[in-house]
Design a protein around this motif. Structure first.
Motif, mmCIF file in Angstrom:
data_model
loop_
_atom_site.group_PDB
_atom_site.id
_atom_site.type_symbol
_atom_site.label_atom_id
_atom_site.label_comp_id
_atom_site.label_asym_id
_atom_site.label_seq_id
_atom_site.Cartn_x
_atom_site.Cartn_y
_atom_site.Cartn_z
ATOM 1 N N GLU A 83 -19.126 -43.564 43.218
ATOM 2 C CA GLU A 83 -20.267 -44.471 43.280
ATOM 3 C C GLU A 83 -21.572 -43.888 42.767
ATOM 4 O O GLU A 83 -22.553 -44.627 42.588
ATOM 5 N N LEU A 84 -21.646 -42.571 42.530
ATOM 6 C CA LEU A 84 -22.863 -41.974 42.003
ATOM 7 C C LEU A 84 -22.753 -41.807 40.482
ATOM 8 O O LEU A 84 -21.662 -41.770 39.922
ATOM 9 N N ARG A 121 -30.452 -41.801 35.282
ATOM 10 C CA ARG A 121 -31.809 -42.047 35.791
ATOM 11 C C ARG A 121 -32.006 -41.354 37.132
ATOM 12 O O ARG A 121 -31.087 -41.266 37.937
ATOM 13 N N GLY A 122 -33.237 -40.898 37.357
ATOM 14 C CA GLY A 122 -33.594 -40.260 38.613
ATOM 15 C C GLY A 122 -34.403 -39.003 38.358
ATOM 16 O O GLY A 122 -34.753 -38.668 37.229
ATOM 17 N N ALA A 225 -30.341 -28.797 44.499
ATOM 18 C CA ALA A 225 -31.419 -29.695 44.082
ATOM 19 C C ALA A 225 -31.561 -29.785 42.568
ATOM 20 O O ALA A 225 -31.947 -30.833 42.034
ATOM 21 N N SER A 226 -31.256 -28.702 41.848
ATOM 22 C CA SER A 226 -31.422 -28.719 40.396
ATOM 23 C C SER A 226 -30.307 -29.492 39.698
ATOM 24 O O SER A 226 -30.444 -29.845 38.517
ATOM 25 N N ASN A 227 -29.217 -29.770 40.413
ATOM 26 C CA ASN A 227 -28.068 -30.442 39.807
ATOM 27 C C ASN A 227 -27.803 -31.828 40.380
ATOM 28 O O ASN A 227 -26.719 -32.386 40.183
ATOM 29 N N VAL A 228 -28.789 -32.384 41.093
ATOM 30 C CA VAL A 228 -28.685 -33.762 41.567
ATOM 31 C C VAL A 228 -29.974 -34.488 41.215
ATOM 32 O O VAL A 228 -31.017 -33.870 40.969
ATOM 33 N N LEU A 229 -29.894 -35.805 41.196
ATOM 34 C CA LEU A 229 -31.068 -36.649 40.971
ATOM 35 C C LEU A 229 -31.192 -37.630 42.122
ATOM 36 O O LEU A 229 -30.185 -38.081 42.675
ATOM 37 N N SER A 230 -32.427 -37.974 42.468
ATOM 38 C CA SER A 230 -32.661 -38.970 43.519
ATOM 39 C C SER A 230 -33.421 -40.150 42.949
ATOM 40 O O SER A 230 -34.134 -40.028 41.944
ATOM 41 N N ASP A 231 -33.269 -41.302 43.592
ATOM 42 C CA ASP A 231 -33.967 -42.505 43.132
ATOM 43 C C ASP A 231 -35.336 -42.587 43.796
ATOM 44 O O ASP A 231 -35.765 -41.667 44.515
ATOM 45 N N ASP A 232 -36.033 -43.702 43.582
ATOM 46 C CA ASP A 232 -37.390 -43.864 44.124
ATOM 47 C C ASP A 232 -37.416 -43.927 45.643
ATOM 48 O O ASP A 232 -38.473 -43.768 46.252
ATOM 49 N N HIS A 233 -36.264 -44.168 46.256
ATOM 50 C CA HIS A 233 -36.189 -44.245 47.715
ATOM 51 C C HIS A 233 -35.702 -42.933 48.338
ATOM 52 O O HIS A 233 -35.482 -42.872 49.555
ATOM 53 N N CYS A 237 -28.703 -40.191 43.672
ATOM 54 C CA CYS A 237 -28.080 -41.229 42.843
ATOM 55 C C CYS A 237 -27.234 -40.653 41.709
ATOM 56 O O CYS A 237 -26.494 -41.405 41.065
ATOM 57 N N ALA A 238 -27.337 -39.354 41.448
ATOM 58 C CA ALA A 238 -26.586 -38.763 40.340
ATOM 59 C C ALA A 238 -26.301 -37.298 40.615
ATOM 60 O O ALA A 238 -27.071 -36.617 41.302
ATOM 61 N N ILE A 239 -25.184 -36.817 40.089
ATOM 62 C CA ILE A 239 -24.829 -35.404 40.147
ATOM 63 C C ILE A 239 -24.583 -34.919 38.731
ATOM 64 O O ILE A 239 -23.864 -35.554 37.957
ATOM 65 N N LEU A 240 -25.200 -33.793 38.386
ATOM 66 C CA LEU A 240 -25.189 -33.280 37.022
ATOM 67 C C LEU A 240 -24.464 -31.940 36.943
ATOM 68 O O LEU A 240 -24.107 -31.353 37.959
ATOM 69 N N ASP A 241 -24.323 -31.452 35.729
ATOM 70 C CA ASP A 241 -23.906 -30.080 35.411
ATOM 71 C C ASP A 241 -22.582 -29.688 36.055
ATOM 72 O O ASP A 241 -22.534 -28.949 37.028
ATOM 73 N N PHE A 242 -21.513 -30.151 35.449
ATOM 74 C CA PHE A 242 -20.159 -29.837 35.914
ATOM 75 C C PHE A 242 -19.568 -28.655 35.135
ATOM 76 O O PHE A 242 -18.349 -28.494 35.082
ATOM 77 N N GLU A 243 -20.429 -27.832 34.580
ATOM 78 C CA GLU A 243 -19.976 -26.752 33.708
ATOM 79 C C GLU A 243 -19.018 -25.793 34.407
ATOM 80 O O GLU A 243 -18.120 -25.230 33.787
ATOM 81 N N PHE A 244 -19.203 -25.589 35.724
ATOM 82 C CA PHE A 244 -18.379 -24.625 36.447
ATOM 83 C C PHE A 244 -17.348 -25.285 37.359
ATOM 84 O O PHE A 244 -16.812 -24.652 38.275
ATOM 85 N N ALA A 245 -17.066 -26.557 37.121
ATOM 86 C CA ALA A 245 -16.035 -27.245 37.907
ATOM 87 C C ALA A 245 -14.701 -26.521 37.750
ATOM 88 O O ALA A 245 -14.324 -26.112 36.649
#
Length: 352
Positions: A83-84, A121-122, A225-233, A237-245
């Protein structure tokens, strides 16, 4: 309208971006702005015919097998019911080719790997109140649940965290201990901290024995915190940087953000509330076994130890200045001191 904002090396960067654009979307109108890439890559925010993308220049390796696995995981997640938001790799050659390509870096003439991703976005959250960490824990738990169900056909490249003995050939355990015995000039600034680590390191490495019996699954391995994004609330809302998955302990998805919390400049009360919120948010999504919870104190320190060995290796490679490794060594010492004073209370918080 081919613009790069806020960069003195405009011509070189324009040349690199234009080369990528010519393969992905010839004849397009574009603008680019330097982003806030992490330690491992450089990013550009692109506007391409009115659509927004992120261009990533991989700075530390040209291993296409690693990049292919990262993109494989992202593509699978985008096709799942997660969902994110997560970035989606964009195919080059007019959408018919691979999701990465090799280009010459105009700054040094070396070839590097470049990828383009859809824009999420975020904004990166700032932890002002401890209650915000409930959101981070929930996001990490949602991701853990989604990755557990994900079907991937490629083999992961990175070893699990607990196989740290084999992960860093430039800085294996015996080399790290030798460095602590006799710090090189580059690390003299933290020589005292390294001396304090010396009697602790053997026990840290020994604590990794038996970790392979705990539940494993695909993990992101760097949720912070550097690899997630939050919305206006303020919701993640998003998870980034899967380089080390990679395939690793399920519980690492919680231990990593817990470890990253411990060197924040916050009061003890704030920290304990944040840790409680992080754990609670995660366990709303993932019910960890007792043995996993018992391992968390050691895994918190393992995360910090891994970062130290990673950046010492990068120092030897010439990728990073010694100050980066120095800072991580100091943080490891701080986390060990914190754990020595607080492990019992932490275990009570984890209900172990």
């Amino acid at each position: 309208m081919h613009n790069i904002h806020l960069r003195p090396q405009e011509d070189a960067e324009r040349q690199l971006i234009q080369e990528v654009i010519s393969l992905c979307s010839p004849q397009s109108r574009w603008e680019a702005e330097r982003g806030y890439g992490g330690m491992n890559n450089t990013t550009y925010l692109l506007k391409l015919d009115g659509e927004r993308y992120v261009l990533r220049l991989y700075e530390t390796h040209t291993d296409t097998v690693k990049i292919a696995f990262e993109h494989h995981v992202l593509s699978a997640l985008n096709q799942s019911e997660f969902e994110l938001q997560v970035p989606s790799p964009v195919q080059v050659n007019k959408g018919e080719g691979p999701t990465f390509l090799s280009v010459n870096d105009p700054h040094n003439g070396h070839y590097k790997i470049v990828s383009m991703f859809t824009y999420c976005r975020g904004k990166n959250p700032v932890w002002n109140t401890p209650d915000q960490l409930i959101e981070l824990g929930k996001a990490a738990g949602l991701l853990s649940s989604a990755l557990a169900k994900l079907e991937v056909s490629l083999e992961p490249v990175y070893p699990p965290y607990y196989q740290i003995q084999q992960a860093y050939p430039l800085c294996p355990p015996d080399k790290l201990i030798q460095l602590c015995l006799s710090p090189p000039d580059e690390l003299k600034e933290c020589a005292e901290e390294m001396q304090e680590l010396l009697p602790v390191l053997p026990a840290l490495f020994e604590a990794l024995n038996g970790m392979d019996d705990l539940p494993h699954q695909l993990v992101h391995g760097d949720v912070n915190a550097s690899n997630v994004l939050s919305d206006d609330h303020g919701r993640i809302c998003a998870i980034l940087d899967f380089e080390f998955a990679t395939w690793d302990l399920r519980v690492m998805e919680l231990a990593v953000p817990m470890s990253d919390l411990l060197t924040m400049d916050k009061s003890d009360e704030w920290m304990w509330q944040a840790l409680e919120g992080l754990i609670r948010g995660f366990q709303k999504q993932v019910r960890l076994e007792t043995e996993e919870l018992r391992a968390i104190p050691q895994l918190i320190l393992l995360r910090s130890l891994d970062v130290v060995m990673h950046f010492i290796s990068r120092m030897f490679e010439g990728t990073d200045e010694p100050e980066v490794a120095v800072n991580q060594i100091i943080k490891l010492r701080e986390r060990i001191e914190w754990m020595n004073s607080n492990e019992e209370r932490l275990r009570q918080l984890l209900w172990v």
